[in-house]
Design an enzyme around this catalytic site. Structure first.
Site, PDB file in Angstrom:
ATOM      1  N   HIS A  34      28.750  25.846  44.382  1.00  0.00           N
ATOM      2  CA  HIS A  34      29.673  26.777  45.027  1.00  0.00           C
ATOM      3  C   HIS A  34      30.976  26.123  45.468  1.00  0.00           C
ATOM      4  O   HIS A  34      31.877  26.797  45.975  1.00  0.00           O
ATOM      5  CB  HIS A  34      28.998  27.471  46.217  1.00  0.00           C
ATOM      6  CG  HIS A  34      28.163  28.647  45.807  1.00  0.00           C
ATOM      7  ND1 HIS A  34      28.615  29.952  45.894  1.00  0.00           N
ATOM      8  CD2 HIS A  34      26.931  28.707  45.266  1.00  0.00           C
ATOM      9  CE1 HIS A  34      27.664  30.761  45.440  1.00  0.00           C
ATOM     10  NE2 HIS A  34      26.634  30.035  45.051  1.00  0.00           N
ATOM     11  N   GLU A  50      47.256  49.138  37.391  1.00  0.00           N
ATOM     12  CA  GLU A  50      46.392  48.009  37.053  1.00  0.00           C
ATOM     13  C   GLU A  50      44.933  48.403  37.140  1.00  0.00           C
ATOM     14  O   GLU A  50      44.105  48.012  36.320  1.00  0.00           O
ATOM     15  CB  GLU A  50      46.674  46.835  37.998  1.00  0.00           C
ATOM     16  CG  GLU A  50      47.947  46.101  37.667  1.00  0.00           C
ATOM     17  CD  GLU A  50      48.360  45.158  38.774  1.00  0.00           C
ATOM     18  OE1 GLU A  50      47.974  45.394  39.929  1.00  0.00           O
ATOM     19  OE2 GLU A  50      49.079  44.206  38.470  1.00  0.00           O
ATOM     20  N   ASN A  67      48.156  55.558  51.785  1.00  0.00           N
ATOM     21  CA  ASN A  67      49.576  55.682  52.104  1.00  0.00           C
ATOM     22  C   ASN A  67      50.409  56.048  50.884  1.00  0.00           C
ATOM     23  O   ASN A  67      51.616  56.004  50.912  1.00  0.00           O
ATOM     24  CB  ASN A  67      50.098  54.411  52.770  1.00  0.00           C
ATOM     25  CG  ASN A  67      49.773  53.195  51.929  1.00  0.00           C
ATOM     26  OD1 ASN A  67      49.225  53.316  50.826  1.00  0.00           O
ATOM     27  ND2 ASN A  67      50.114  52.033  52.430  1.00  0.00           N
TER      28      ASN A  67
END
Lengths: 753, 193
Positions: free
Chosen positions: A241, A676, A707
């Site tokens: 990790h 996207e 928004n």
């Protein structure tokens, strides 16, 4: 006779006998109760493990997705081309020179209002101790100090060898700790119980300090601080990790960005360097080898000693030297052999398990053909075509992977600090690791022990291998070692011996899956290197619960996760259920239920044992599967107007989607544009053969764009459908749980997003 | 007659699946064997309620003693001391126990027969209640902690210290230091379902 005494005796005897029998009955009953609890505990554990490993396989699929993109996708519009370019080239930051980054922390001002700990360098023991205390009080270290500390850490790490050699004669004993995964409570507990690091108290932390838990940053700060303060006594090994690509997926990146909104990017960038400079292993008295994952049949400590470990940046990015034609040919042969099993992602070694053949214990060269990588998946192709694809796409793949990270500059500037320490005479080019070097490191970081003899590819993890007791024995003998300490796997007791007690797994993150799920442990090695293990569970709450209560809590959590998984496969389950419902009465046997569920989910769980907790009502051993699926759907909280099938799909692919989003969001702003999102979804769904229209996704996204500025908050997107209570409109008699009624929003109407 | 045979075959097939599932939960090495010390748990979770004596007899039928395969649970006492912290039991040392394992092929037919014959049936609630009442000689409706300990550790097939402590933690009301067995039974029964 008739005397009183004998009658009394007779009564007494009878009473005693009755008491004996009564006690025996109660004990018998109680033991069964305990056994059933134990079985439940085991099943719960299996649930967590199988879900965790199934999730890791996702990573493999993610990689396939990127391969697929390059192989098959032709941008059909200007927008799409732009989008692809955006995914695959990284976002340049405003500042140009990466080199100066390192010492930029000096320009960061610490405001007077800052109440956290202050650090000055060179670091003193008091500073490190103060850090522990400050974090215990939930303070946050200022970005300036973080960066300063990281800078100093890197300077220190660069001097260390790949394999740290430690001697116990300088300190009385050494304490080895396993995975912490961002769980600060466990670290604090260890220091509290075992004592803080000091010249008399050595520590080795065996990787996986970050991800999953919420205090990865703090753990790193403490560990690095002690390492600087006690360089001879405090040692760190790299874990799988400690890898920025893995961090994108498992939470560390997110944690850093949320704690350090302004300087997070810089911190992440510096960390990427620090991680790949972490030593790979620690060797104690030339007798005990400590590394994170495990070993393989080709593990070569001498080779590992010599490689430039900083070149191995991430498991998802294998930049290796050009392959020779020979290797390509061998690869093709190997691929053909294995094609029956289905394609294996390119960075995995092929299966190496051969039936008791002495060859498999031979030197590396003998294994070359069987260890070469495979091709990305993406359809059925014949051998020749495969090799051609491999040739071109491997190189492309490598290039692409590297750029995907979006965190690095281009090749020429790459890892400049790395080259500072090497002398490359030939061309002045940076030397890349060879395939073999890369493999050696991946094996160390990702492998797991298994009971059977041999050595085979670790397909679950997507990297490293499974190694048997013979592999361990071979390695120990070759290097005259006593035993191996590794981590990497969660164990219910926090530790586990295997391979004739030659391998010790030590795992220090207690309550890893859930509060009460497991203990953590650390191991102390005395002068004779005898292991002395200490277990703990860093949560007072569980301490006061009875065994039954503890198991219930963890169990409920596991079942919830399992139900979610079941829901995520609703459509497939329905199809399979119907196959068993020959007479179309809407009923199947419970036995069929178990068989279907396993065939769809592939989790290897004891479904018949779990059934009472997953299936509420069944009359006469038969199950009404449609209403069962509907109940599953209703349990999952979601927004109105979301098609159940869409929800299901999102659930199933959640982690991959999240990872992709974060890659696209190359400046880690936490936002991507609506466009996207749509592009990503389109590509992803075509690759995964997901049958949900783009417009549905668009509508979903638009509903989240609160928004209305055309940007989606990634976190909101991922969590939105979990937040709102679903008011499920009653479906009509139609078959699928995804029945939509007329009010459902415009999934049927073509819209422009 | 044919019908009955069909039904039995289906029942057997179902039993086989159940037994296999339960067995696999403890087959850590995926080699169709389980440690002998887990076999009691498996049998009990398949719905049976044998006594310890009956269990030992059962195991004798299917047991393979010894040195093949290494059950990794076995840890010699001299090499390792486990200190449990933050837990209700105090430190303990692993004891030497007989090692060995049970093979699935041997276990399956024996267990199938047990299920078919419905042996070792679980104990009904009322029978359990009467057992407690026998021990409660003064008929108060409860047993004191000491009484419970005495009976459970000295009579019948005695509890180990661990078993006793675990039972006490759930059963004893700390204020009265006694167990109201009727309530206790009700609670345990609900929990089961």
């Amino acid at each position: 006779m008739g005397s009183g005494t004998s009658t009394q005796h007779h009564f007494a005897f009878q009473n005693a006998e009755r008491a004996f029998k009564a006690a025996a009955l109660i004990q018998r009953w109680y033991r069964r109760y305990v056994a059933r609890l134990e079985m439940r505990r085991r099943c719960t554990w299996n649930i967590f493990q199988s879900i965790e490993y199934a999730g890791q396989q996702d990573q493999v699929k993610l990689h396939d997705f990127f391969s697929y993109l390059m192989d098959h996708f032709t941008p059909s519009s200007h927008n799409e081309r732009d989008f692809l370019t955006r995914i695959f080239t990284e976002e340049r930051f405003a500042q140009d020179s990466q080199m100066e980054k390192c010492s930029d922390y000096e320009s960061i001002e610490v405001p007077d209002s800052y109440r956290g700990p202050h650090l000055s360098f060179p670091l003193l023991p008091d500073h490190a101790t103060a850090l522990v205390e400050a974090f215990r009080l939930k303070q946050q270290l200022h970005a300036r100090y973080v960066l300063n500390l990281l800078y100093e850490t890197k300077k220190h790490l660069v001097q260390l060898p790949n394999i740290n050699r430690v001697s116990t004669c300088y300190s009385e004993e050494i304490t080895v700790c396993g995975d912490l995964h961002g769980q600060l409570d466990d670290l604090i507990f260890i220091f509290y119980k075992n004592g803080l690091p000091s010249p008399e108290r050595s520590y080795v932390f065996n990787g996986d300090f970050v991800d999953r838990g919420k205090d990865s940053v703090e753990i790193l700060m403490i560990l690095f601080a002690f390492m600087l303060v006690y360089p001879k006594e405090f040692h760190l090994n790299r874990g799988n990790h400690e890898d920025h690509m893995v961090n994108l997926r498992y939470g560390f990146t997110k944690e850093v960005m949320s704690k350090y909104k302004i300087h997070g990017k810089e911190i992440l960038r510096t960390l990427k360097d620090v991680f790949c400079w972490l030593p790979l292993a620690t060797l104690i008295d030339e007798k005990v080898l400590i590394l994170h994952g495990g070993v393989s049949d080709i593990t070569d400590l001498e080779l590992l000693d010599k490689i430039e470990r900083c070149k191995i940046v991430s498991i998802m990015r294998c930049k290796t030297r050009q392959k020779s034609e020979n290797q390509m040919e061998e690869q093709r042969i190997a691929n053909q052999k294995s094609s029956a099993q289905g394609p294996i992602p390119w960075f995995l070694p092929q299966s190496r398990s051969l039936p008791s053949s002495p060859l498999r214990l031979g030197p590396y060269k003998a294994h070359k053909s069987s260890r070469s990588s495979s091709i990305p998946s993406g359809g059925s192709l014949d051998g020749r075509e495969l090799s051609q694809r491999v040739r071109s796409s491997v190189e492309l793949e490598l290039e692409r992977c590297r750029q995907q990270a979006g965190l690095l500059v281009t090749e020429e500037k790459e890892e400049p600090s790395c080259s500072a320490s090497e002398t490359d005479s030939d061309t002045g080019e940076l030397r890349k690791p060879t395939q073999e070097e890369w493999r050696q490191v991946v094996d160390i970081l990702w492998s797991d022990p298994m009971a059977q003899e041999g050595c085979k590819a670790n397909t679950i993890r997507g990297g490293g291998c499974y190694f048997g007791p013979d592999v361990t024995e071979q390695l120990l003998q070759k290097y005259k070692l006593q035993f191996l300490i590794r981590s990497h796997e969660c164990k219910p007791e926090g530790y586990e011996f295997c391979h004739n007690r030659k391998v010790l797994t030590i795992f220090s993150a207690s309550n890893y899956y859930e509060v009460g799920s497991n203990r953590g442990a650390y191991v102390k090695l005395g002068p004779a290197l005898t292991p002395h293990i200490v277990q703990y569970q860093a949560n007072k709450v569980t301490h006061t619960l009875t065994m039954r209560q503890r198991i219930s809590r963890v169990e409920e959590s596991a079942l919830r996760a399992l139900r979610e998984k079941l829901f995520a496969h609703s459509s497939n389950l329905l199809i399979e259920f119907k196959k068993h419902d020959v007479d179309k009465v809407g009923l199947i046997t419970l036995s069929d239920w178990a068989a279907v569920v396993e065939s769809v989910l592939h989790l290897g769980l004891p479904w018949r044992m779990l059934r009472p907790q997953l299936v509420n009502s069944s009359a006469d051993n038969m199950l009404e599967y449609k209403s069962w699926l509907k109940n599953l759907a209703e349990e999952q909280l979601s927004r109105e107007n979301i098609q159940s099938s869409l929800l299901e799909t999102l659930y199933r692919n959640r982690s991959n989607l999240e990872t992709i989003f974060r890659i696209i969001d190359s400046d880690h702003s936490g936002f991507i544009s609506l466009d996207e999102l749509r592009q990503t979804w389109k590509l992803f769904s075509s690759h995964m053969n997901i049958d949900v229209t783009d417009d549905c996704i668009c509508d979903l996204a638009r509903s989240i764009d609160f928004n209305k500025d055309g940007n989606i908050d990634i976190n909101e997107f991922l969590e939105a459908f979990r937040l709102v209570e679903k008011t499920c409109p009653e479906g009509d008699a139609s078959e699928c749980p995804q029945a939509t009624n007329a009010e459902d929003s415009g999934c049927s109407s073509p819209g422009t997003c | 007659m044919a019908d009955e045979k069909d039904r039995e075959e289906t029942a057997v097939a179902e039993f086989h699946k159940k037994i296999k599932e339960a067995f696999e939960v403890f087959d850590h090495e995926s080699n169709n064997t389980v440690d002998v010390r887990e076999i009691g748990t498996i049998i009990r979770s398949l719905g049976c309620c044998p006594s310890e004596g009956e269990l030992h007899d059962l195991i004798a039928e299917v047991f393979t003693p010894g040195s093949e395969g290494t059950p990794h649970l076995h840890v010699p006492a001299d090499a390792i001391e486990i200190v449990q912290i933050h837990s209700d039991s105090q430190s303990f040392l692993e004891e030497e126990e007989p090692t060995g394992y049970i093979r699935f092929e041997k276990f399956l037919p024996v267990m199938t027969e047990i299920l078919l014959e419905r042996r070792y049936r679980p104990i009904p609630e009322d029978v359990l209640l009467r057992a407690f009442e026998v021990l409660d000689t003064a008929k108060r409706g409860f047993l004191t902690k000491d009484e419970l300990i005495k009976y459970m550790t000295e009579e019948g097939e005695p509890f180990s210290q661990e078993e006793m402590e675990e039972m006490l933690s759930a059963a004893i009301d700390p204020e009265s230091n006694s167990i109201n067995y009727k309530d206790y039974i009700s609670m345990m029964v609900i929990d089961e379902n």
